[in-house]
Enzyme design. Structure first.
Site, PDB file in Angstrom:
ATOM      1  N   CYS A   4     -18.223 -27.058 -15.415  1.00  0.00           N
ATOM      2  CA  CYS A   4     -18.701 -28.259 -16.091  1.00  0.00           C
ATOM      3  C   CYS A   4     -19.567 -29.142 -15.205  1.00  0.00           C
ATOM      4  O   CYS A   4     -20.235 -30.050 -15.691  1.00  0.00           O
ATOM      5  CB  CYS A   4     -17.519 -29.061 -16.631  1.00  0.00           C
ATOM      6  SG  CYS A   4     -16.570 -28.178 -17.900  1.00  0.00           S
TER       7      CYS A   4
ATOM      8  N   HIS B 209     -19.460 -36.533 -17.564  1.00  0.00           N
ATOM      9  CA  HIS B 209     -19.143 -35.321 -18.313  1.00  0.00           C
ATOM     10  C   HIS B 209     -18.222 -35.679 -19.473  1.00  0.00           C
ATOM     11  O   HIS B 209     -17.204 -36.357 -19.293  1.00  0.00           O
ATOM     12  CB  HIS B 209     -18.472 -34.316 -17.381  1.00  0.00           C
ATOM     13  CG  HIS B 209     -17.896 -33.132 -18.092  1.00  0.00           C
ATOM     14  ND1 HIS B 209     -18.578 -32.441 -19.081  1.00  0.00           N
ATOM     15  CD2 HIS B 209     -16.679 -32.515 -17.980  1.00  0.00           C
ATOM     16  CE1 HIS B 209     -17.831 -31.453 -19.526  1.00  0.00           C
ATOM     17  NE2 HIS B 209     -16.671 -31.486 -18.889  1.00  0.00           N
TER      18      HIS B 209
ATOM     19  N   ASN C  10     -16.467 -31.031 -26.002  1.00  0.00           N
ATOM     20  CA  ASN C  10     -16.763 -30.724 -24.595  1.00  0.00           C
ATOM     21  C   ASN C  10     -17.695 -29.515 -24.541  1.00  0.00           C
ATOM     22  O   ASN C  10     -17.300 -28.401 -24.892  1.00  0.00           O
ATOM     23  CB  ASN C  10     -15.444 -30.439 -23.863  1.00  0.00           C
ATOM     24  CG  ASN C  10     -15.646 -30.134 -22.387  1.00  0.00           C
ATOM     25  OD1 ASN C  10     -16.727 -29.781 -21.940  1.00  0.00           O
ATOM     26  ND2 ASN C  10     -14.571 -30.249 -21.618  1.00  0.00           N
TER      27      ASN C  10
END
Length: 318
Positions: free
Chosen positions: A108, A243, A273
């Site tokens: 990520c 994020h 996500n």
């Protein structure tokens, strides 16, 4: 570096929490209260290549460049149907550029990894313009009979074009080895010499509590370190673009920094996500909505499997 163009692409299919509740033991209140997510975009009729190419073309148009003016293409991708060639090679063919290209897997935090590499290429005069594409489909890693991970992840692509400039004030990458906090193992072909039981495969597994703790700790640590390095205080940051993993993680980081909510824009409530693509997608949405103004100071922060983290402070110059 400086960012001169942004682009993003999301799948057309919107999947709400109520739709998940039709086949999972969950409901909208359970999901939204724990994650902040109310809906997400999942691939159905599109391919990941379609999304990556669309985001790349939008970023090039935003930058006012044609494909031949790109000197490097870097793609952040955790996994896709192609083991080889690299996703960046496939993107390159579709957009019509002829530059060197390669993929990286920073989980990520991959967008920050790509920024670090791009900055090095620009500093050493290896490039003038670099296309960074983050193309992710983590929904394909999940066991869709279990709610622990399937409610979180979604698909999409975000892209930026960076060129030479002095907008990047600081960037920091870190790794604290912890394989088991988030792990996904996929099956490869077997050989006649393989010992049974050695090749373990399993869908995405995640220790949610440990992810939460490490995400908050690493993001705070990285951001404070960069502020100390640059002399840019938390109050001087106009937007914290984090994020989009979990709304509670974002809120916890905000509270630790003592900053107002408006400085922490989010889209996780409607996108889920999307791994390394979440920050460039959010950047593109903020710019397209007119929320980013020339001279704004942005703090970027991401964290993910490894356990890896990355942060940057960059001035918005577009």
């Amino acid at each position: 570096m400086k960012i001169i163009g942004t682009g993003s692409a999301l799948p057309s299919l919107e999947v709400t929490n109520d739709m998940l509740a039709e086949f999972l033991d969950t409901n909208d209140e359970w999901i939204s209260s724990r994650t902040g997510i109310r809906s997400r975009r999942l691939r159905s009729t599109e391919t990941l290549v379609d999304l990556a190419v669309s985001a790349s073309r939008s970023a090039l148009e935003s930058a006012g460049l044609n494909p031949e003016e790109i000197d490097f293409c870097i793609c952040s991708n955790v996994a896709n149907n192609y083991v080889t060639p690299a996703m960046s090679c496939i993107i390159q063919q579709h957009i019509g550029s002829h530059c060197p290209c390669f993929d990286l897997n920073g989980a990520c935090a991959g967008f920050l990894d790509a920024m670090e590499v791009a900055e090095a290429l620009l500093k050493t005069d290896r490039a003038e313009n670099i296309l960074i594409v983050c193309a992710e489909e983590p929904s394909r890693f999940c066991n869709w009979e279990r709610r622990e991970t399937s409610i979180l992840f979604a698909d999409g692509a975000g892209a930026v074009v960076v060129s030479k400039g002095d907008a990047l004030k600081a960037i920091r990458l870190t790794t604290v080895p912890n394989r088991d906090v988030i792990v996904y193992q996929r099956r490869l072909e077997t050989t006649p010499f393989e010992v049974p039981g050695v090749d373990v495969t399993e869908p995405l597994k995640m220790n949610g509590r440990e992810v939460f703790r490490m995400a908050v700790e690493t993001s705070q640590r990285d951001l404070h370190a960069m502020m100390e390095e640059t002399g840019i205080s938390a109050d001087m940051i106009d937007y914290y673009v984090l994020h989009q993993a979990n709304l509670r993680i974002i809120s916890s980081i905000r509270e630790h920094l003592g900053q107002p909510e408006y400085k922490f824009p989010t889209n996780i409530e409607r996108t889920g996500n999307i791994s390394s693509a979440s920050i460039p997608i959010l950047l593109d949405e903020l710019y397209s909505a007119g929320r980013l103004k020339k001279g704004d100071m942005l703090a970027l922060s991401a964290f993910g499997a490894g356990f890896v983290s990355g942060s940057a402070i960059i001035e918005w110059t577009k």
